[in-house]
Design a protein around this motif. Structure first.
Motif, PDB file in Angstrom:
ATOM      1  N   GLY A  10      18.685   6.876  -9.284  1.00  0.00           N
ATOM      2  CA  GLY A  10      18.488   6.777 -10.725  1.00  0.00           C
ATOM      3  C   GLY A  10      17.217   6.027 -11.072  1.00  0.00           C
ATOM      4  N   PHE A  11      16.939   4.984 -10.317  1.00  0.00           N
ATOM      5  CA  PHE A  11      15.738   4.184 -10.557  1.00  0.00           C
ATOM      6  C   PHE A  11      14.474   5.023 -10.373  1.00  0.00           C
ATOM      7  N   PHE A  12      14.459   5.858  -9.336  1.00  0.00           N
ATOM      8  CA  PHE A  12      13.269   6.666  -9.082  1.00  0.00           C
ATOM      9  C   PHE A  12      13.142   7.842 -10.037  1.00  0.00           C
ATOM     10  N   ILE A  13      14.274   8.332 -10.543  1.00  0.00           N
ATOM     11  CA  ILE A  13      14.186   9.321 -11.614  1.00  0.00           C
ATOM     12  C   ILE A  13      13.552   8.670 -12.836  1.00  0.00           C
ATOM     13  N   MET A  64      19.600  10.352 -19.043  1.00  0.00           N
ATOM     14  CA  MET A  64      20.112   8.977 -19.026  1.00  0.00           C
ATOM     15  C   MET A  64      18.973   7.987 -19.212  1.00  0.00           C
ATOM     16  N   PHE A  65      17.875   8.236 -18.519  1.00  0.00           N
ATOM     17  CA  PHE A  65      16.718   7.344 -18.630  1.00  0.00           C
ATOM     18  C   PHE A  65      16.118   7.391 -20.023  1.00  0.00           C
ATOM     19  N   ALA A  99      19.211   2.979 -16.164  1.00  0.00           N
ATOM     20  CA  ALA A  99      19.270   1.891 -17.150  1.00  0.00           C
ATOM     21  C   ALA A  99      18.452   0.691 -16.673  1.00  0.00           C
ATOM     22  N   LEU A 100      18.517   0.410 -15.379  1.00  0.00           N
ATOM     23  CA  LEU A 100      17.739  -0.696 -14.814  1.00  0.00           C
ATOM     24  C   LEU A 100      16.253  -0.444 -14.981  1.00  0.00           C
ATOM     25  N   CYS A 101      15.831   0.770 -14.647  1.00  0.00           N
ATOM     26  CA  CYS A 101      14.419   1.128 -14.774  1.00  0.00           C
ATOM     27  C   CYS A 101      13.978   1.050 -16.232  1.00  0.00           C
TER      28      CYS A 101
END
Length: 212
Positions: A14-17, A172-173, A86-88
């Protein structure tokens, strides 16, 4: 420990997306943005992170083998992907980049939210098909070191972005980056279901037409 590992790998994906989303939003040229977004999926495949849209296309195969736990794995991956995006998004909002990309992203998100419920589902299906093609082609050709596997990744991502199809994890991002949480729940659920249906379309066709 198995589930913890699954979630960690999903958060990473998810972070890399999210990183792919950032670099895409930074580009004025849509083709350049779509091309650079592909770094997210390529990184996930190279380092074997867990991405919902890369795994949901194998649900049919897992059910045929009676590996029902795979459904739980896919659900945990979806949750982990959400945490990673969400973190990104949260970290980016703390930087000067937010002033450049959040307004642009807000415009895109508002346009998305004007879609009908069935549009989210249909656009999610189309994206799911492309993601299965990209991921499955990569997996089947990487050991041969066939350049086709990399081409499939970039083409799959570029086509879904330029066509305007909906990718649940990318959304999501975008949704989190713009601070949308409640009004996106139904659209995100429909896109998630659409990605699952699209991701299993080719496997279903293969199952129906396979000659034993």
């Amino acid at each position: 420990m198995k589930h913890l590992k699954t979630i960690i790998l999903a958060i990473s994906a998810g972070f890399f997306i999210g990183i792919g989303g950032v670099v895409s939003l930074m580009q004025e040229n849509k083709i350049a943005g779509a091309f650079l977004f592909s770094i997210g999926l390529l990184t996930i495949l190279v380092f074997k992170f867990n991405l919902y849209t890369g795994m949901v296309g194998y649900v049919l195969e897992s059910l045929k083998k009676k590996k029902f736990e795979y459904l739980l794995t896919v659900f945990l991956v979806w949750l982990g992907n959400y945490m990673g995006t969400a973190l990104c998004a949260g970290l980016i909002r703390l930087t000067p980049l937010a002033d450049k990309i959040v307004p642009k992203c807000e415009t895109n998100v508002q346009a998305k939210l004007e879609n009908s419920w069935y549009a989210f589902l249909i656009l999610g299906i189309f994206c799911g098909v492309l993601m299965f093609i990209a991921v499955d082609t990569y997996k089947k050709n990487i050991e041969k070191k066939d350049f086709l596997c990399v081409v499939a990744v970039f083409m799959g991502v570029m086509v879904f972005i330029l066509a305007g199809f909906e990718h649940s994890i990318a959304d999501m991002f975008y949704f989190t980056l713009t601070g949308h949480f409640v009004d996106i729940l139904l659209p995100l659920l429909l896109i998630t279901i659409g990605n699952a249906l699209g991701g299993n379309l080719i496997p279903i066709i293969q199952e129906l037409t396979y000659e034993k």
